[in-house]
Design an enzyme around this catalytic site. Structure first.
Site, PDB file in Angstrom:
ATOM      1  N   PHE A  33       8.730   4.815   8.646  1.00 31.70           N
ATOM      2  CA  PHE A  33       9.379   3.516   9.619  1.00 31.70           C
ATOM      3  C   PHE A  33       9.067   2.277   8.980  1.00 31.70           C
ATOM      4  O   PHE A  33       9.112   1.260   9.817  1.00 31.70           O
ATOM      5  CB  PHE A  33       8.435   3.775  10.820  1.00 31.70           C
ATOM      6  CG  PHE A  33       9.147   4.990  11.604  1.00 31.70           C
ATOM      7  CD1 PHE A  33      10.461   5.095  11.902  1.00 31.70           C
ATOM      8  CD2 PHE A  33       8.314   6.213  11.738  1.00 31.70           C
ATOM      9  CE1 PHE A  33      10.893   6.245  12.711  1.00 31.70           C
ATOM     10  CE2 PHE A  33       8.616   7.101  12.385  1.00 31.70           C
ATOM     11  CZ  PHE A  33      10.033   7.378  12.998  1.00 31.70           C
ATOM     12  N   GLY A  34       8.267   1.985   7.804  1.00 38.01           N
ATOM     13  CA  GLY A  34       8.307   0.564   7.218  1.00 38.01           C
ATOM     14  C   GLY A  34       7.458   0.676   6.057  1.00 38.01           C
ATOM     15  O   GLY A  34       6.967   1.625   5.583  1.00 38.01           O
ATOM     16  N   ASP A  63       2.518  13.161  15.353  1.00 39.01           N
ATOM     17  CA  ASP A  63       2.679  13.413  13.837  1.00 39.01           C
ATOM     18  C   ASP A  63       1.490  13.381  13.138  1.00 39.01           C
ATOM     19  O   ASP A  63       1.301  12.560  12.088  1.00 39.01           O
ATOM     20  CB  ASP A  63       3.485  11.929  13.389  1.00 39.01           C
ATOM     21  CG  ASP A  63       4.329  12.106  12.168  1.00 39.01           C
ATOM     22  OD1 ASP A  63       4.660  13.054  11.971  1.00 39.01           O
ATOM     23  OD2 ASP A  63       4.681  10.819  11.756  1.00 39.01           O
ATOM     24  N   LEU A 106       0.801  -1.247  -0.098  1.00 41.28           N
ATOM     25  CA  LEU A 106      -0.133  -0.150   0.095  1.00 41.28           C
ATOM     26  C   LEU A 106       0.991   1.179  -0.039  1.00 41.28           C
ATOM     27  O   LEU A 106       0.344   2.224  -0.543  1.00 41.28           O
ATOM     28  CB  LEU A 106      -1.006   0.057   1.206  1.00 41.28           C
ATOM     29  CG  LEU A 106      -1.943  -1.083   1.374  1.00 41.28           C
ATOM     30  CD1 LEU A 106      -2.725  -0.970   2.565  1.00 41.28           C
ATOM     31  CD2 LEU A 106      -3.032  -1.138   0.086  1.00 41.28           C
TER      32      LEU A 106
END
Length: 671
Positions: free
Chosen positions: A354-355, A468, A349
């Protein structure tokens, strides 16, 4: 005498050139290949690169270097090769690793690793341009580390195990129809690799050996346009590399032909050595019937044991005693693996700071989820971190993405969220999206996010500081309703408590100046992020964007300048056209300025913001709040010297995924 020496020199040069230009092996009975590792030649002339030794390498190289470059212009000459290979797994269908046809500066690949590295590179030189290695991999394992597309593919590797181009293994028949081909089916498969030195194009073609050497498919399986002049040295060694991991397989080469500046000579299929088969034993009924049944049963039991062992290794997780209390909030890696179909690229997606995030469907409940894989190197603070993740999993609000739980495995953490079919908000604001959001949709999204943050700050059992808030972390459901997500950086503390100092975390352009100074994340720092979010939604621009190589534009400064000139609506997104409510746009822009104030106490609280947005109370006149350009400064220029921050190569394109470098890992330091 002089002429005699000249003639001899010419004769020797001609002889070397002819020897190093082409060769053919219809079997390897007396080939004099240079073998290394566990590679060997069988008694009937097969080149056997590997056997049932775990985590081992096998190499076979033509003994003399091949001259690849045209001395007149240093370009790589055309070359062609064809070979027949077979892969026989020890425990089908678990095939282990594959084979690589390789061009290398050395007769072997020293310091390389087995398993997923295929004997080509190691973790330090993988991707190094100084390798000068070209390879075509026939890979039978999917390694996410190298972005492999599946567990049965062909790839072109240039100094790197992340293939420059790859495709599922197969071939095209005479009618142009694609036929799948299992690389590890145990039967001989023929490969043709051709490099056109004029067109700078590499073609790779496959076919079952039954097709025949003279019936090479007309359509290549895989092509890549690439000038190899900077990759290959003048002289290179040609050969094969293979390796085994926990799963083993025997890798065979039956025949091999190679030529520079011309088409490789066809192999004589009838002359190739035969792969061994099980010999028939015709003695007693015990030997012909009983013994095979016993052996088959034994093999079946061993296979089941191996499968069980492999699955245990494959789905091994970190599970400590204190995690049992979290029950349903902890997912099994096996369930997430099958939910995402092995974390395949097709289900990717997006990629964040962070990933990587994958779409999945939990098999037991048919629940659609988004699974975020976060790598980490440290377990410092893990118990406290997981405790916070589980606590956040209890959040329930219509404008928050539900965090269902987590999973820990080896060196990564996996977070499981609700799946949002319309993706993140930033996809509809930037880069010429296919669908444009009108003002009514944007205003509803803003109010939805504000409602969600009120819940986090005031209405839940603990105070949740998101840290965030930005467009890329606002996800849209099927009706384009806003859901604030990605709680990976969130902090929890009790109502009335003073938040403690932690390591700086967040995204450039959304960080409050006092957060940068003190490291404390508070409701006020969330309000600053929300102010930047308001302006990017209303203006369709990122908080900081590049206008040149060394110049950036700060959005809040632009909006402030428009307000000073008495025309704040000039800052709105030009893509809104004329279909908008000017009072609402003006309200959002002014609120964005107010929330961006460098003094934390000058910013409104989130409940107050909701009241402004619902028009329950009027927005105060901005001049009465003593707004000035100095009061609106982001504070970054003043404090950058004290904090090492990371910048994207193109800030305008990738700002939504750029985070402060000292919080590069979710779990390092202050987590």
């Amino acid at each position: 005498m002089f002429l005699k020496h000249v003639f001899m020199l010419f004769f020797l040069v001609t002889l070397v050139a002819s020897v190093d230009n082409s060769f053919i092996y219809n079997g390897f009975q007396s080939s004099h290949l240079n073998l290394d590792g566990i590679a060997e030649l069988t008694s009937n002339g097969l080149l056997k690169l590997t056997n049932d030794t775990e985590r081992a390498k096998g190499y076979a190289f033509y003994p003399n270097p091949i001259v690849f470059k045209n001395t007149s212009n240093e370009s790589v000459s055309s070359f062609s090769t064809t070979f027949v290979f077979a892969i026989r797994p020890q425990y089908p269908p678990f095939s282990g690793q594959g084979i690589v046809f390789v061009l290398s500066p050395t007769k072997g690949l020293p310091n390389s690793l087995p398993s997923q590295y295929l004997g080509l590179f190691n973790d330090s030189n993988n991707g190094n341009s100084n390798n000068h290695v070209f390879g075509v991999e026939l890979d039978t394992r999917q390694d996410l580390q190298f972005d492999d597309i599946n567990d049965n593919h062909v790839g072109i590797d240039i100094n790197y195990l992340k293939s420059a181009n790859s495709t599922p293994a197969g071939y095209y028949n005479d009618h142009g129809q694609f036929r799948e081909l299992s690389l590890s089916n145990g039967f001989p498969i023929q490969v043709w690799i051709d490099y056109d030195g004029v067109k700078k194009k590499i073609d790779v073609t496959l076919a079952p050996m039954s097709v025949g050497a003279s019936n090479k498919p007309t359509q290549p399986l895989l092509s890549l346009t690439k000038d190899l002049s900077s990759i290959l040295n003048n002289r290179m060694y040609v050969g094969f590399s293979s390796s085994t991991g926990l799963l083993v397989a025997s890798h065979y080469i039956l025949g091999w032909s190679f030529k520079v500046n011309g088409q490789a000579q066809n192999l004589e299929i009838s002359e190739l050595p035969k792969l061994t088969v099980f010999a028939e034993v015709k003695k007693s009924k015990f030997l012909t019937v009983g013994l095979p049944l016993i052996l088959l049963s034994l093999l079946f039991m061993i296979t089941l044991g191996v499968i069980y062992y492999i699955k245990r290794k494959m789905f091994a997780e970190i599970l400590e005693d204190w995690e049992h209390e979290y029950g349903p909030h902890r997912f099994k890696f096996k369930d997430l693996y099958f939910a995402t179909k092995g974390f395949r690229e097709k289900g990717l997606l997006g990629v964040g700071g962070f990933g990587r995030v994958y779409k999945g469907v939990i098999p037991s409940s048919k629940l659609e989820v988004a699974v975020k894989r976060v790598s980490h190197e440290s377990r410092q603070g893990m118990r406290e971190f997981v405790s916070e993740i589980v606590s956040i999993g209890r959040l329930r609000h219509r404008n928050l993405v539900h965090l269902h739980g987590y999973c820990r495995r080896k060196s990564e953490l996996l977070l499981v969220y609700d799946y949002m079919p319309n993706g993140s908000l930033d996809n509809y604001l930037y880069n010429q999206p296919k669908v444009r959001l009108n003002w009514s949709q944007r205003y509803r999204i803003i109010k939805g996010v504000a409602s969600g943050v009120v819940y986090l700050h005031e209405e839940w059992e603990k105070v949740v500081i998101h840290r965030d808030i930005k467009a890329s972390n606002v996800l849209l459901d099927s009706e384009f309703n806003a859901r604030l997500g990605d709680f990976g950086l969130s902090r929890l503390y009790d109502h009335g408590a003073d938040p403690h100092t932690t390591h700086l975390a967040g995204t450039i352009g959304y960080l409050a100046p006092e957060h940068i100074r003190t490291g404390k994340a508070t409701k006020f720092s969330d309000m600053f992020s929300f102010g930047a979010f308001l302006l990017e939604v209303a203006c369709g621009r990122r908080p900081i964007s590049n206008v040149g190589e060394n110049e950036s534009v700060i959005l809040v400064d632009c909006v402030f300048e428009c307000w000073k000139r008495g025309d704040i609506l000039e800052a709105k997104d030009v893509n809104l056209g004329t279909n908008y409510v000017s009072e609402e746009v003006e309200l959002v822009l002014k609120l964005g300025l107010l929330c961006s104030h460098s003094e934390p106490l000058a910013r409104p609280g989130m409940r107050q913001v909701v009241q402004y947005l619902e028009r329950d109370i009027p927005l105060p006149d901005l001049p009465s709040l003593s707004l000035s350009s100095s009061g609106l400064t982001f504070g970054y220029q003043e404090y950058f010297e004290d904090f090492p921050l990371s910048y994207p190569s193109s800030m305008d394109k990738t700002m939504s995924h750029t985070s402060v470098s000292i919080s590069d890992s979710l779990l390092s330091g202050g987590r």
